[in-house]
Design a protein around this motif. Sequence first.
Motif, PDB file in Angstrom:
ATOM      1  N   LEU A  88      15.272  11.362 -11.095  1.00  0.00           N
ATOM      2  CA  LEU A  88      13.791  11.918  -9.564  1.00  0.00           C
ATOM      3  C   LEU A  88      13.935  11.311  -8.232  1.00  0.00           C
ATOM      4  CD1 LEU A  88      10.536  11.782 -10.083  1.00  0.00           C
ATOM      5  CD2 LEU A  88      10.852   9.311 -10.458  1.00  0.00           C
ATOM      6  N   VAL A  89      15.051  10.513  -8.546  1.00  0.00           N
ATOM      7  CA  VAL A  89      15.524  10.102  -6.792  1.00  0.00           C
ATOM      8  C   VAL A  89      16.001  11.501  -5.871  1.00  0.00           C
ATOM      9  CG1 VAL A  89      17.340   8.549  -5.347  1.00  0.00           C
ATOM     10  CG2 VAL A  89      15.482   7.771  -7.238  1.00  0.00           C
ATOM     11  N   ALA A  90      17.144  11.701  -6.575  1.00  0.00           N
ATOM     12  CA  ALA A  90      17.068  13.123  -6.516  1.00  0.00           C
ATOM     13  C   ALA A  90      16.527  14.299  -6.162  1.00  0.00           C
ATOM     14  CB  ALA A  90      18.535  13.886  -7.211  1.00  0.00           C
ATOM     15  N   ALA A  91      15.373  14.386  -6.522  1.00  0.00           N
ATOM     16  CA  ALA A  91      14.223  14.943  -6.483  1.00  0.00           C
ATOM     17  C   ALA A  91      13.527  14.669  -5.177  1.00  0.00           C
ATOM     18  CB  ALA A  91      13.670  15.427  -7.627  1.00  0.00           C
ATOM     19  N   LEU A  92      13.242  13.708  -5.420  1.00  0.00           N
ATOM     20  CA  LEU A  92      12.468  12.976  -4.065  1.00  0.00           C
ATOM     21  C   LEU A  92      13.095  13.384  -2.738  1.00  0.00           C
ATOM     22  CD1 LEU A  92      10.688   9.353  -5.410  1.00  0.00           C
ATOM     23  CD2 LEU A  92       9.692  11.728  -5.052  1.00  0.00           C
ATOM     24  N   LEU A  93      14.594  13.329  -2.779  1.00  0.00           N
ATOM     25  CA  LEU A  93      15.506  13.341  -1.811  1.00  0.00           C
ATOM     26  C   LEU A  93      15.106  14.420  -0.780  1.00  0.00           C
ATOM     27  CD1 LEU A  93      18.623  11.179  -2.422  1.00  0.00           C
ATOM     28  CD2 LEU A  93      16.622  10.735  -1.057  1.00  0.00           C
ATOM     29  N   ASP A 112      12.023  14.784   0.451  1.00  0.00           N
ATOM     30  CA  ASP A 112      11.650  14.216   1.733  1.00  0.00           C
ATOM     31  C   ASP A 112      12.622  15.492   2.991  1.00  0.00           C
ATOM     32  OD1 ASP A 112      11.008  12.764   3.354  1.00  0.00           O
ATOM     33  OD2 ASP A 112      13.190  12.267   3.252  1.00  0.00           O
ATOM     34  N   VAL A 113      13.579  16.272   2.212  1.00  0.00           N
ATOM     35  CA  VAL A 113      14.222  17.677   3.571  1.00  0.00           C
ATOM     36  C   VAL A 113      12.914  18.040   3.628  1.00  0.00           C
ATOM     37  CG1 VAL A 113      15.982  18.996   3.475  1.00  0.00           C
ATOM     38  CG2 VAL A 113      16.598  16.283   3.012  1.00  0.00           C
ATOM     39  N   LEU A 114      12.722  18.440   2.484  1.00  0.00           N
ATOM     40  CA  LEU A 114      12.042  20.103   2.321  1.00  0.00           C
ATOM     41  C   LEU A 114      10.494  19.406   3.581  1.00  0.00           C
ATOM     42  CD1 LEU A 114      11.932  21.304  -0.823  1.00  0.00           C
ATOM     43  CD2 LEU A 114      12.682  22.519   1.087  1.00  0.00           C
ATOM     44  N   LEU A 115      10.133  18.373   3.374  1.00  0.00           N
ATOM     45  CA  LEU A 115       9.002  18.420   3.823  1.00  0.00           C
ATOM     46  C   LEU A 115       9.301  17.544   5.404  1.00  0.00           C
ATOM     47  CD1 LEU A 115       6.533  16.179   1.646  1.00  0.00           C
ATOM     48  CD2 LEU A 115       6.824  18.945   2.243  1.00  0.00           C
ATOM     49  N   ALA A 116      10.765  17.199   5.556  1.00  0.00           N
ATOM     50  CA  ALA A 116      10.851  16.610   6.837  1.00  0.00           C
ATOM     51  C   ALA A 116      10.143  17.594   8.077  1.00  0.00           C
ATOM     52  CB  ALA A 116      12.100  16.662   7.007  1.00  0.00           C
ATOM     53  N   VAL A 129       4.716  18.782  11.122  1.00  0.00           N
ATOM     54  CA  VAL A 129       4.496  17.712  11.455  1.00  0.00           C
ATOM     55  C   VAL A 129       5.040  17.025  12.696  1.00  0.00           C
ATOM     56  CG1 VAL A 129       4.043  15.408  10.217  1.00  0.00           C
ATOM     57  CG2 VAL A 129       3.199  18.146   9.682  1.00  0.00           C
ATOM     58  N   ALA A 130       4.843  16.647  13.069  1.00  0.00           N
ATOM     59  CA  ALA A 130       6.229  15.123  14.281  1.00  0.00           C
ATOM     60  C   ALA A 130       6.250  14.171  13.573  1.00  0.00           C
ATOM     61  CB  ALA A 130       6.190  15.342  15.307  1.00  0.00           C
ATOM     62  N   ARG A 133      13.691  10.296  10.316  1.00  0.00           N
ATOM     63  CA  ARG A 133      13.184   9.922   9.469  1.00  0.00           C
ATOM     64  C   ARG A 133      12.445  11.387   8.272  1.00  0.00           C
ATOM     65  NH1 ARG A 133      13.528   4.492  10.158  1.00  0.00           N
ATOM     66  NH2 ARG A 133      15.164   3.543   9.294  1.00  0.00           N
ATOM     67  N   GLY A 134      12.600  11.946   7.289  1.00  0.00           N
ATOM     68  CA  GLY A 134      11.117  12.619   6.387  1.00  0.00           C
ATOM     69  C   GLY A 134      10.438  11.482   6.731  1.00  0.00           C
TER      70      GLY A 134
END
Length: 438
Positions: A40-45, A48-52, A86-87, A141-142
């Motif tokens: 689950l944490v790996a999926a969140l990481l 986070d990269v995709l939305l960064a 998004v900035a 940060r993402g």
Amino acid sequence: MRIYPTAAAILLMALGAPLALGLALVAARLWLLGPAWIALVAALLFLDVLLAPGRRSMRLTLAGPGSLASGAVQGALIEAGFPRGVAPGAVEFAVDLNDRLEAAPATGRARVHERRAGLRIDLRALRRGEGRIHRVSARWRGPLGLMWIQRDDRLEQVVPVTLDIAGIKDEALRLFSRDPSVGHRLQLDLGGGSDFHALTDFRPGMNRRAIDWKQSARHGALLAKEFHVERNHHIVAAIDTGRLMGQPLLGRPRLDHALNATLLLAYVGLKMGDKVGLFGFDARPNIASGVTSGPNAFPALQRLASKIDYSAEETNYTLGLTQLAGQLSRRSLVVVFTDVADSTSAELMLENVGRLLRQHLVLFVMMHDEELAAIERKAPETADDVSRAVVAAALMREREVVVTRLRRMGVEIVEAAADQVGPALLARYLDLKRRDLL
């Protein structure tokens, strides 16, 4: 572009191991929740990269000075822009420089406003030469705060570090101004010296010895002789470019202070009609300009001084001063910039200075080492402090012995703080000129 986890992500991921262990102790089948947590944490990481923001559209720029004078400080701006998407809320910056430049601060954080974030830094020029801004970095940060997105732009931007020529000319003009804060205007030409200039009406306050009685009788009025300072003297700056002169004083190498003082003397000397030359030496002579005259010669001396680089070699006074003496065809004012570290080199220097004194007027320029004096004065707190104070006191004592011996030999001495050595040298030069000692 680099992507790596934040401290929060590492901590969150690490929680999976004790979680799996604790659940396994309660019920053996629940141990699968540990790997599920890590997944689950790996999926969140990954999310986070995709939305960064700004992974592809972010723009990183640095606006800095085209050049810097040695010892000068000038501002620069590192800026990150996010034109699309998004900035982030804030951006952290870092700059990588070579040893000729220093940034304050070297790293910093700035909030994003209107899709832009900027960090102002001060660039200080430490040493002459080719200053380089190797790389500028920005990271943010993402949206979940789990991943860092970092952008590294390799600039290799060159910022030449030169001598402070503008400061030299400003200092010369300041010394000759009528500004009350500086003092009365220096009378460089008339009223002193030994060269006859013209006859003028005798005025109250003039020296009666200047009255020309024969011409006064012929014209039926009191006439006095007016003199001006003698011109066409030869002035040679002999600059030690060895290892010790590369050591810093007040944030700049001794050599840079010496070159600035030399150019200040050259600027004024050429304006006053004297001939000025430049001679540099370390283990062997490296610069010899010969004497030049006229204000138009100053740019050539400036270019030659800028080519003098720092050296790691020990100074050979015998070779340097002997070759200098062989190049001087008439009596000259030899201005020596050097620093002495041990009694052996001091003895060699004194021996060769004695030969110069047979025909020339020698003026030594010595810079006060405030850092060494502070070490000697500091109240010791540890055994290392005592050792440092003893060594500092010994070095200062040896230096004072050398200065005393030079004075007894008839050498003129200028001692001043590194940032005041130029005006102090100029004042002594004008004094020697008025006293007709050149």
